[in-house]
Design a protein around this motif. Structure first.
Motif, PDB file in Angstrom:
ATOM      1  N   CYS A  59       0.821  -1.255   0.117  1.00 38.05           N
ATOM      2  CA  CYS A  59       0.126  -0.175  -0.050  1.00 38.05           C
ATOM      3  C   CYS A  59       0.870   1.262  -0.123  1.00 38.05           C
ATOM      4  O   CYS A  59       0.429   2.099  -0.665  1.00 38.05           O
ATOM      5  CB  CYS A  59      -0.878  -0.079   1.295  1.00 38.05           C
ATOM      6  SG  CYS A  59      -1.998  -1.360   1.167  1.00 38.05           S
ATOM      7  N   PHE A 110      -4.556   4.621  -2.192  1.00 39.62           N
ATOM      8  CA  PHE A 110      -4.728   3.513  -1.144  1.00 39.62           C
ATOM      9  C   PHE A 110      -5.112   4.601   0.276  1.00 39.62           C
ATOM     10  O   PHE A 110      -5.834   4.396   0.913  1.00 39.62           O
ATOM     11  CB  PHE A 110      -3.442   2.886  -0.753  1.00 39.62           C
ATOM     12  CG  PHE A 110      -3.150   1.635  -1.564  1.00 39.62           C
ATOM     13  CD1 PHE A 110      -4.076   0.396  -1.444  1.00 39.62           C
ATOM     14  CD2 PHE A 110      -2.496   1.818  -2.643  1.00 39.62           C
ATOM     15  CE1 PHE A 110      -3.715  -0.340  -2.267  1.00 39.62           C
ATOM     16  CE2 PHE A 110      -2.329   0.694  -3.486  1.00 39.62           C
ATOM     17  CZ  PHE A 110      -3.083  -0.444  -3.120  1.00 39.62           C
ATOM     18  N   PHE A 137      -8.710   2.231  -2.731  1.00 40.64           N
ATOM     19  CA  PHE A 137      -8.110   1.080  -2.378  1.00 40.64           C
ATOM     20  C   PHE A 137      -8.133   0.575  -1.543  1.00 40.64           C
ATOM     21  O   PHE A 137      -8.277  -0.778  -0.993  1.00 40.64           O
ATOM     22  CB  PHE A 137      -6.792   1.152  -3.228  1.00 40.64           C
ATOM     23  CG  PHE A 137      -6.596   1.087  -4.597  1.00 40.64           C
ATOM     24  CD1 PHE A 137      -6.725  -0.065  -5.415  1.00 40.64           C
ATOM     25  CD2 PHE A 137      -6.398   2.042  -5.227  1.00 40.64           C
ATOM     26  CE1 PHE A 137      -6.736  -0.333  -6.903  1.00 40.64           C
ATOM     27  CE2 PHE A 137      -6.153   2.360  -6.555  1.00 40.64           C
ATOM     28  CZ  PHE A 137      -6.357   1.140  -7.419  1.00 40.64           C
ATOM     29  N   ILE A 189     -10.094  -3.017  -0.344  1.00 39.68           N
ATOM     30  CA  ILE A 189      -9.112  -4.049   0.198  1.00 39.68           C
ATOM     31  C   ILE A 189      -9.952  -4.258   1.669  1.00 39.68           C
ATOM     32  O   ILE A 189      -9.546  -5.230   2.278  1.00 39.68           O
ATOM     33  CB  ILE A 189      -7.589  -3.989   0.525  1.00 39.68           C
ATOM     34  CG1 ILE A 189      -7.340  -2.753   1.182  1.00 39.68           C
ATOM     35  CG2 ILE A 189      -7.167  -3.889  -1.089  1.00 39.68           C
ATOM     36  CD1 ILE A 189      -5.743  -2.524   1.240  1.00 39.68           C
ATOM     37  N   THR A 248       0.019   5.565  -4.234  1.00 38.99           N
ATOM     38  CA  THR A 248      -0.460   4.870  -5.331  1.00 38.99           C
ATOM     39  C   THR A 248       0.832   4.794  -6.143  1.00 38.99           C
ATOM     40  O   THR A 248       1.515   5.692  -6.268  1.00 38.99           O
ATOM     41  CB  THR A 248      -1.687   5.349  -5.744  1.00 38.99           C
ATOM     42  OG1 THR A 248      -1.832   4.693  -7.000  1.00 38.99           O
ATOM     43  CG2 THR A 248      -1.572   6.968  -6.107  1.00 38.99           C
ATOM     44  N   LYS A 253       0.064  -6.867 -10.443  1.00 39.98           N
ATOM     45  CA  LYS A 253      -0.493  -7.173  -9.237  1.00 39.98           C
ATOM     46  C   LYS A 253      -1.978  -6.960  -8.886  1.00 39.98           C
ATOM     47  O   LYS A 253      -2.633  -5.595  -9.042  1.00 39.98           O
ATOM     48  CB  LYS A 253       0.290  -6.642  -8.060  1.00 39.98           C
ATOM     49  CG  LYS A 253      -0.001  -7.352  -6.664  1.00 39.98           C
ATOM     50  CD  LYS A 253       1.068  -7.075  -5.679  1.00 39.98           C
ATOM     51  CE  LYS A 253       0.693  -7.287  -4.084  1.00 39.98           C
ATOM     52  NZ  LYS A 253       1.459  -7.014  -3.046  1.00 39.98           N
ATOM     53  N   CYS A 273      -5.481  -6.281  -6.782  1.00 44.55           N
ATOM     54  CA  CYS A 273      -5.900  -5.953  -5.273  1.00 44.55           C
ATOM     55  C   CYS A 273      -7.231  -6.446  -5.283  1.00 44.55           C
ATOM     56  O   CYS A 273      -8.178  -6.082  -6.196  1.00 44.55           O
ATOM     57  CB  CYS A 273      -6.042  -4.301  -5.347  1.00 44.55           C
ATOM     58  SG  CYS A 273      -4.409  -3.582  -5.041  1.00 44.55           S
ATOM     59  N   GLU A 278     -11.414  -8.092  -8.241  1.00 45.56           N
ATOM     60  CA  GLU A 278     -10.033  -7.676  -7.780  1.00 45.56           C
ATOM     61  C   GLU A 278      -9.712  -6.606  -9.363  1.00 45.56           C
ATOM     62  O   GLU A 278     -10.543  -6.909 -10.342  1.00 45.56           O
ATOM     63  CB  GLU A 278      -9.022  -8.809  -8.060  1.00 45.56           C
ATOM     64  CG  GLU A 278      -9.259  -9.780  -6.903  1.00 45.56           C
ATOM     65  CD  GLU A 278      -8.337 -10.988  -6.764  1.00 45.56           C
ATOM     66  OE1 GLU A 278      -7.713 -11.207  -5.496  1.00 45.56           O
ATOM     67  OE2 GLU A 278      -8.043 -11.578  -8.003  1.00 45.56           O
ATOM     68  N   THR A 314      -6.070  -4.190 -10.985  1.00 45.24           N
ATOM     69  CA  THR A 314      -4.893  -3.867 -10.920  1.00 45.24           C
ATOM     70  C   THR A 314      -4.815  -2.032 -10.446  1.00 45.24           C
ATOM     71  O   THR A 314      -6.002  -1.509 -10.850  1.00 45.24           O
ATOM     72  CB  THR A 314      -3.779  -4.107 -11.988  1.00 45.24           C
ATOM     73  OG1 THR A 314      -4.178  -3.126 -13.078  1.00 45.24           O
ATOM     74  CG2 THR A 314      -3.737  -5.517 -12.237  1.00 45.24           C
ATOM     75  N   VAL A 315      -3.905  -1.770  -9.809  1.00 46.96           N
ATOM     76  CA  VAL A 315      -3.766  -0.337  -9.733  1.00 46.96           C
ATOM     77  C   VAL A 315      -3.871   0.331 -10.848  1.00 46.96           C
ATOM     78  O   VAL A 315      -4.768   1.458 -11.047  1.00 46.96           O
ATOM     79  CB  VAL A 315      -2.373  -0.071  -8.721  1.00 46.96           C
ATOM     80  CG1 VAL A 315      -2.538   1.692  -8.589  1.00 46.96           C
ATOM     81  CG2 VAL A 315      -2.515  -0.528  -7.200  1.00 46.96           C
TER      82      VAL A 315
END
Length: 370
Positions: free
Chosen positions: A217, A248, A285, A289, A317, A325, A327, A344, A346-347
């Protein structure tokens, strides 16, 4: 083309043409103010309900005020427990809180605000070299007015620059000379503070203190310097439209001009300037999460006769950097009674969607709802 109120829109108003003409100056909103305008261009008009000050009465102001959390004594186990509880409560109910005694020296905060002011008030030709519309630009610094200029329904009374400060540390010479040293120093201090805040958020979720840092994060940091010039007709426009942050977490340094408001229980609540304090808000984010336990709350900035207003928003971020990846809701927080509420992502994918959508007043998280 200028109209003096919303009802006097000229029949030959060509929004696309006027947006491009404004963009081509590469001088932003500050350029308009420097030119001495007394009436704002039509592209900045927002619907009346968006600009309404419409905040609380005095009695409600007492009932509703943004929590201010003192971080002193964080390493005393008893005090830490109380601080974690306060951070958890604020993150669940407000999505916003202010922090004092956070460890970043007062003079560093002041120098950072001065650095942002210095960037905008330097020679226009020097500033223009950083001006770009390419959000995927490999440039360390991206400066423009309204990242969503061509997609947003109305233009905001604000200029901004952003610098990617982590995970890759930029070369100092690539940062604007007028504020490069303080940008590097402030970013180091904010990264350290961010790690600490993610520990507190982890503990408030009942997780191991390192959990949110371990899932990256705090890996990326983008520092945005915002400049809101004084506005001759603040009742017609807005500094930043209602939105939630695509980070985040965001750590905000603001000056004493005011204008930041948070939407709480359908009321706009002022976030007052507290000398030496920083504003922290939960980003999309962390809402995702934490599976809606912590809230990424809508906020806005009003336009103002007073100005310029300067703020520095540090977004945790990795932004539009390549990422694979995924999230999603943290498995340890899920149960039969609390199934995942989001798919889910991805960023990078989420941020690309957010940038394309622009600040249109609608939640970007809703498109990930299951």
């Amino acid at each position: 083309m200028v109209a003096t109120n919303r009802n006097e829109v000229p029949t030959n108003y060509d929004r696309k043409y006027e947006l491009k003409a404004f963009d081509d100056t590469k001088e932003g909103v500050k350029g308009l103010v420097d030119a001495g305008i007394t009436e704002i261009p039509r592209i900045f008009y927002h619907p009346p309900e968006e600009c309404s000050i419409d905040n609380t009465s005095d009695s409600e102001e007492v009932r509703f005020s943004i929590p201010v959390i003192d971080l002193e004594g964080l390493f005393d186990p008893n005090k830490r427990k109380a601080i974690v509880a306060a951070v958890g409560e604020a993150s669940e109910t407000w999505g916003f809180f202010q922090i004092s005694k956070h460890g970043i020296p007062f003079d560093v905060l002041e120098e950072m605000k001065d650095g942002v002011r210095g960037f905008y008030e330097q020679d226009t030709e020097v500033k223009k070299q950083y001006y770009t519309r390419d959000q995927y630009s490999s440039s360390t610094v991206v400066y423009n007015s309204n990242f969503d200029l061509y997609s947003a329904p109305a233009t905001n009374w604000r200029d901004s620059f952003q610098c990617y400060m982590a995970p890759t540390t930029p070369k100092t010479e690539d940062l604007p000379e007028v504020c490069r040293e303080i940008l590097v120093e402030y970013s180091k201090q904010v990264m350290k503070l961010g790690n600490l805040l993610f520990e507190l958020l982890s503990e408030a979720l009942g997780l191991n203190p390192s959990h949110l840092n371990d899932i990256d994060c705090s890996e990326g940091l983008i520092v945005l310097g915002h400049y809101y010039p004084s506005c001759p007709q603040p009742e017609l426009t807005i500094g930043t439209s209602k939105h939630a942050d695509n980070s985040f977490m965001t750590v905000l340094l603001q000056d004493n001009i005011g204008g930041l408001q948070v939407l709480h229980q359908n009321k706009w609540i002022d976030v007052p300037h507290v000398p030496g304090a920083l504003v922290v808000n939960i980003g999309d984010f962390v809402q995702l999460i934490s599976n809606d336990r912590f809230k990424s709350v809508e906020h806005r900035v009003l336009a103002n006769h007073r100005g310029p207003r300067v703020s520095v928003a540090s977004f945790f971020t990795t932004g539009l950097l390549p990422s694979t990846k995924l999230c999603g809701p943290i498995k340890e927080l899920l149960s039969e009674d609390n199934p995942p509420k989001y798919r889910e992502t991805t960023v990078r994918d989420y941020n690309a969607y957010y940038v394309k959508k622009g600040l249109d007043g609608k939640s970007a998280l809703s498109h990930l709802k299951l």
